[in-house]
Enzyme design. Structure first.
Site, PDB file in Angstrom:
ATOM      1  N   THR A  90      43.585  64.777  -0.841  1.00  0.00           N
ATOM      2  CA  THR A  90      43.102  63.501  -1.209  1.00  0.00           C
ATOM      3  C   THR A  90      43.893  62.840  -2.670  1.00  0.00           C
ATOM      4  O   THR A  90      43.918  61.852  -2.695  1.00  0.00           O
ATOM      5  CB  THR A  90      41.506  63.922  -1.585  1.00  0.00           C
ATOM      6  OG1 THR A  90      40.954  64.092  -0.242  1.00  0.00           O
ATOM      7  CG2 THR A  90      40.936  62.576  -2.020  1.00  0.00           C
ATOM      8  N   HIS A 100      46.788  60.956  -1.460  1.00  0.00           N
ATOM      9  CA  HIS A 100      46.355  59.768  -1.098  1.00  0.00           C
ATOM     10  C   HIS A 100      46.381  58.886  -2.194  1.00  0.00           C
ATOM     11  O   HIS A 100      46.690  57.623  -2.318  1.00  0.00           O
ATOM     12  CB  HIS A 100      45.078  59.617  -0.223  1.00  0.00           C
ATOM     13  CG  HIS A 100      45.413  60.088   1.034  1.00  0.00           C
ATOM     14  ND1 HIS A 100      46.020  59.723   2.184  1.00  0.00           N
ATOM     15  CD2 HIS A 100      44.695  61.430   1.565  1.00  0.00           C
ATOM     16  CE1 HIS A 100      46.268  60.095   3.054  1.00  0.00           C
ATOM     17  NE2 HIS A 100      45.292  61.158   3.053  1.00  0.00           N
TER      18      HIS A 100
END
EC number: 1.1.1.103
Length: 341
Positions: free
Chosen positions: A40, A43
């Protein structure tokens, strides 16, 4: 205090001097020792479409950590200064139907540490005491810092009975690899994991996978034949979010098979629903960790001899955070730890 922040709506993460967070009546103040970089966080670093639609800027990011309790609110019970803790990164509302029914991992109002609110890539973090988990003395800081993703692996893997079963895992990221280790530890027969990343497939075999299959070079059905499998996989763990991987899983599942899905597709994903129907498959979506049953199981699995330490491949000081992100983004790593001490 030092902190890593998403300062600008563009690629990158920046070191900043941030104010020390304030402690509420029901909160713990945690001095961070180690953090781990999550997919995450990559990202967010890359500033992809999901991040652009989700992450407020500027904000301190990060949600995988271990630290020491150095302060607490006046209403907190059950913790003392000096406790070593990690914490559940999903902050729940406490008043929706699922929260009140004891299914807090399904809270419809979940707020994510380092995603929707200030994160753990900082010298200090404040979270509700409810979300903190005391780390047993016989579990290292390194392992405690990856309890969040390890919890995703445990929650997904233990969704269905695994004893004597044949398991297919699609996606050999760190979570998929740890799931393979869990499956073998609790008694699965064959654990086959697929990907196209040779580095991580080799890591999966070190962690206990029966076969690590590069689907760009090998046919999954040939591997099943090699293992003496005649009826298909009993349990599928979809960890990749890649449509072709899920299609392959549907093709190779046994009738009555069970699938747990953690990988998030990049968009709408069409599948042949007739295979689900005529095979009588059960599909379960997985989000985060069960609070706090998954956390207790994580600790117990490690204490019973499960070794997930090989998944940690890189260590950097926090001042070397850029090298840590570069390692994660290269795909040639397992988990990357950033040391704050």
């Amino acid at each position: 205090m030092k902190a890593l922040s998403k300062l600008k709506p563009e690629e990158g993460i920046w070191m900043v001097d941030a104010p020390k967070p304030e402690v509420g009546h029901n909160d713990l103040l945690i001095k961070i020792r180690k953090t781990a970089i999550c997919g995450t966080d990559v990202h967010i670093y890359n500033w992809d479409e999901w991040s652009q639609n989700t992450i407020p800027v500027p904000m301190v990011v990060g949600h995988e950590y271990v630290g020491e309790v150095v302060g607490m609110g006046q209403e907190v019970r059950g913790f003392t200064i000096g406790d070593r803790v990690s914490g559940e990164g999903h902050i729940t509302c406490g008043h929706c139907r699922n929260c009140r029914g004891g299914r807090t991992h399904l809270c419809r109002n979940t707020s994510g540490v380092g995603v929707n609110r200030e994160g753990a890539f900082a010298e200090y973090l404040v979270i509700p005491a409810f979300n903190a988990f005391k780390i047993p003395d016989d579990i290292s800081d390194d392992l405690a810092s990856i309890f969040d993703p390890f919890g995703n692996a445990v929650h997904t893997a233990l969704s269905f009975d695994l004893v004597g079963e044949d398991v297919l895992i699609t996606g050999a990221g760190p979570i998929g690899i740890m799931a393979a280790a869990v499956c073998r530890h609790v008694g699965a027969r064959h654990v086959v994991i697929t990907d196209v990343n040779e580095y991580r497939l080799e890591l999966a075999e070190k962690m206990g996978a029966t076969r690590a299959v590069n689907v760009a070079k090998e046919n999954l059905e040939d591997v099943m034949q090699e293992l003496g499998m005649t009826e298909g996989f009993d349990v599928g763990l979809e960890m990749s979010g890649v449509p072709s991987a899920f299609h392959s899983m549907l093709d190779t599942m046994n009738h009555g098979g069970k699938i747990a899905m953690l990988g998030i597709p990049g968009g709408d994903m069409a599948i042949d629903w007739s295979k689900v129907i005529f095979k009588g498959l059960i599909i379960k979506g997985i989000y985060g960790r069960e609070m706090f049953e998954t956390w207790y199981k994580m600790a117990s699995l490690i204490q019973s001899g499960l070794d997930i330490s090989p998944i940690i491949t890189h260590h950097y000081s926090i001042d070397e955070f850029q090298q840590g992100f570069d390692a994660m983004r290269s795909g040639q790593s397992g988990k990357v730890i950033l040391n704050w001490d």
